[in-house]
Design an enzyme around this catalytic site. Structure first.
Site, PDB file in Angstrom:
ATOM      1  CB  CYS A   1      -0.957  -5.028   7.529  1.00  0.00           C
ATOM      2  SG  CYS A   1      -1.748  -6.196   8.874  1.00  0.00           S
TER       3      CYS A   1
ATOM      4  CG  ASP B   1       2.583  -4.032   3.664  1.00  0.00           C
ATOM      5  OD1 ASP B   1       1.908  -4.911   4.385  1.00  0.00           O
ATOM      6  OD2 ASP B   1       3.548  -3.239   3.793  1.00  0.00           O
TER       7      ASP B   1
ATOM      8  CB  CYS C   1       4.504   2.022   0.814  1.00  0.00           C
ATOM      9  SG  CYS C   1       5.798   0.865   1.411  1.00  0.00           S
TER      10      CYS C   1
ATOM     11  CB  CYS D   1       8.715  -3.184   2.261  1.00  0.00           C
ATOM     12  SG  CYS D   1       7.785  -1.809   2.687  1.00  0.00           S
TER      13      CYS D   1
END
Lengths: 413, 136
Positions: B37, B39, B64, B107
């Site tokens: 995915c 992360d 990221c 995130c």
């Protein structure tokens, strides 16, 4: 890290994204300039000198491009770019030859301008085979042979890939298509002007190309349409004044076309030298990165590759975070975070590399105006940032502890 | 995409990077996300067993810049809180603090998940009669 005096001559940001677009060569711009203001005529105006001068510029460009790809001038149709050329070729053939068959063959790693055109045709009754590619990115010739049926009218395979730079065996593909009596279209946007391309030797019937990928202007491109052996016909996709021998209506973009012609001539002159120089710079970058970083993988065939392309995955480092750390260098990533769809690169997925390596990929595209100093700066910067991000990476830590990441039960989200 | 100054600050100077010994009974470890995915966050807390206060926190993140910044910020937010207070941390606080755009909200969600996972790991270790038997 080593930002010494030697970097003062460097100009930032460094442009290494020459697959996205190339900077225009100033010599090309000079060739275009007169046609904006002084020589503004419409190339279709037959009864005065304004039109004649414009037509002369267009016909000169036609010859320059034909010479670059081994065609004749009458086989060049000007368009707004390679996306339009791909649409025109594929839809134009499908419509023109619909009585003969409705089957098209293409590959999973094609550009969206080809894939989405094929998807649209599927909605209109065409059947499309999307050939998988081998792990090195090349089409399997036996699979291509097996996919051709008596309903197949067109095979569309790109010359050089825009992400991984792999160069397909076009000569062999052309021979197969000729033998089976099927037309061959090639999206050669990344190859024309960069490597020798001959529509005669490769038996290509239709071929798309674009000005801004070869140091020319944006908004102009072309489609090669074979006139002899066989004579290829396509149904126009734009109705109007019947320009370009009825295949593409619309007043010609004379300055753009003059630029495309000049760009083609320059590419033809410089090609032997540029191929060697770009490959040397690419290998310089690749060798430095591979020597100093472990778990680094090249995506796509090393041997069958455009000389100016390097696509490389730095395992356990996410692509967008790497781009953030090298923000004075312009490159692209296959990471989902850099795409609008939040999906990692479908081209890398098609190689079967695994999504994690697709997320970790960076594409470097070397061009006419890059220097060894820029390559050295880039190599060092990438090395420093990858090392820093690996210090931050739980995956790198786990691997160093001997954990097999494929055996971990991840909480996918 | 342009990053906010706060995301850039955490990316360039990440706080509390590192690892604790996950076998230590005073340490709670959360590992969330998946490599495919794009992360993965590992977040660890060091808890004072007498007071229930999180004395230290560390992270490592594959992801990221916004994912790195979210987890870096999470470690700062955790320090000095009791584990009960830490459970109240919401992803929206991270979104606001870092000025994350809509495409990066996941995130912050992942960071909240990592906090919860670390706390539940700590609780499982210490609620269980034999902490040594907790998962490695």
């Amino acid at each position: 890290m080593a930002r010494g005096d030697e970097n003062i001559m460097l100009k930032f940001p460094i442009y290494l994204d020459n697959h996205a677009t190339t900077p225009m060569d100033p010599r090309v711009f000079e060739a275009m300039k007169p046609y904006f203001i002084d020589l503004f005529g419409n190339a279709a105006s037959r009864n005065h000198s304004f039109g004649w001068v414009a037509e002369e510029a267009v016909e000169k460009a036609r010859k320059q491009i034909a010479s670059l790809i081994g065609a004749t001038a009458k086989e060049i149709v000007f368009t707004s770019g390679a996306t339009e050329s791909n649409n025109l070729a594929i839809k134009g053939v499908a419509e023109m030859y619909s009585q003969r068959g409705n089957h098209i063959i293409t590959a999973a790693t094609e550009h969206k301008a080809v894939l989405d055109t094929c998807k649209r045709l599927e909605k209109h009754g065409c059947r499309v085979t999307y050939l998988p590619v081998r792990p090195d990115g090349l089409v399997d010739l036996d699979q291509l042979r097996d996919a051709i049926t008596d309903k197949t009218v067109l095979v569309s395979i790109m010359y050089g890939n825009n992400e991984i730079g792999t160069v397909q065996p076009m000569r062999e593909i052309g021979a197969i298509c000729k033998e089976r009596g099927v037309l061959l279209h090639s999206d050669a946007t990344q190859a024309v002007g960069k490597i020798p391309v001959s529509v005669i030797d490769d038996n290509i019937d239709l071929m798309s190309f674009s000005g801004h990928k070869m140091y020319g202007p944006k908004g102009v491109g072309g489609l090669y349409v074979r006139r002899r052996n066989p004579r290829v016909q396509i149904t126009a996709q734009m109705d109007g004044g019947g320009h370009e021998r009825g295949m593409r209506s619309g007043t010609l973009n004379v300055p753009g076309i003059a630029g495309l012609g000049a760009a083609a001539e320059l590419c033809q002159q410089l090609m032997p030298q540029e191929m060697a120089e770009h490959a040397a710079m690419r290998d310089r970058l690749k060798d430095r990165l591979m020597a100093e970083l472990d778990e680094t993988y090249i995506n796509g065939s090393v041997q069958h590759r455009l000389p100016h392309n390097l696509n490389i995955s730095f395992a356990y480092v996410e692509g967008e975070s790497l781009l953030m750390g090298i923000n004075d260098i312009a490159v692209s990533s296959g990471s989902a975070c850099t795409s609008a769809t939040l999906e990692p690169s479908y081209v890398l997925k098609a190689l079967g590399a695994g999504d994690d390596l697709a997320h970790s990929s960076i594409r470097f595209g070397i061009g006419r105006f890059n220097t060894n100093e820029e390559i050295d700066y880039t190599a060092q910067k990438v090395i420093d940032v990858v090392k820093k991000l690996r210090e931050l990476s739980p995956l790198y830590e786990m691997v160093k502890e001997g954990i097999d990441l494929t055996k971990v039960e991840w909480a996918a989200h | 995409m342009a990053y906010s100054d706060k995301v850039l600050d955490h990316y360039n100077n990440p706080r509390n990077v590192g690892s604790f010994d996950k076998k230590d009974p005073g340490i709670g470890t959360g590992l969330v996300g998946a490599p495919e995915c794009g992360d993965v966050m590992k977040l660890q807390i060091k808890v004072n067993s007498d007071t229930g206060v999180i004395e230290d926190a560390k992270f490592k993140t594959f992801g990221c810049g916004s994912a790195i910044a979210s987890s870096s910020l999470a470690t700062e937010m955790l320090k000095g809180k009791t584990i009960d207070q830490a459970l109240d941390i919401k992803n929206t606080e991270i979104v606001n603090e870092l000025a994350l755009p809509p495409v990066k909200i996941h995130c912050s969600v992942l960071a909240e998940d990592a906090i919860k996972a670390a706390i539940s790991d700590y609780k499982a270790k210490n609620g269980a009669p034999a902490p040594a038997a907790a998962k490695a």
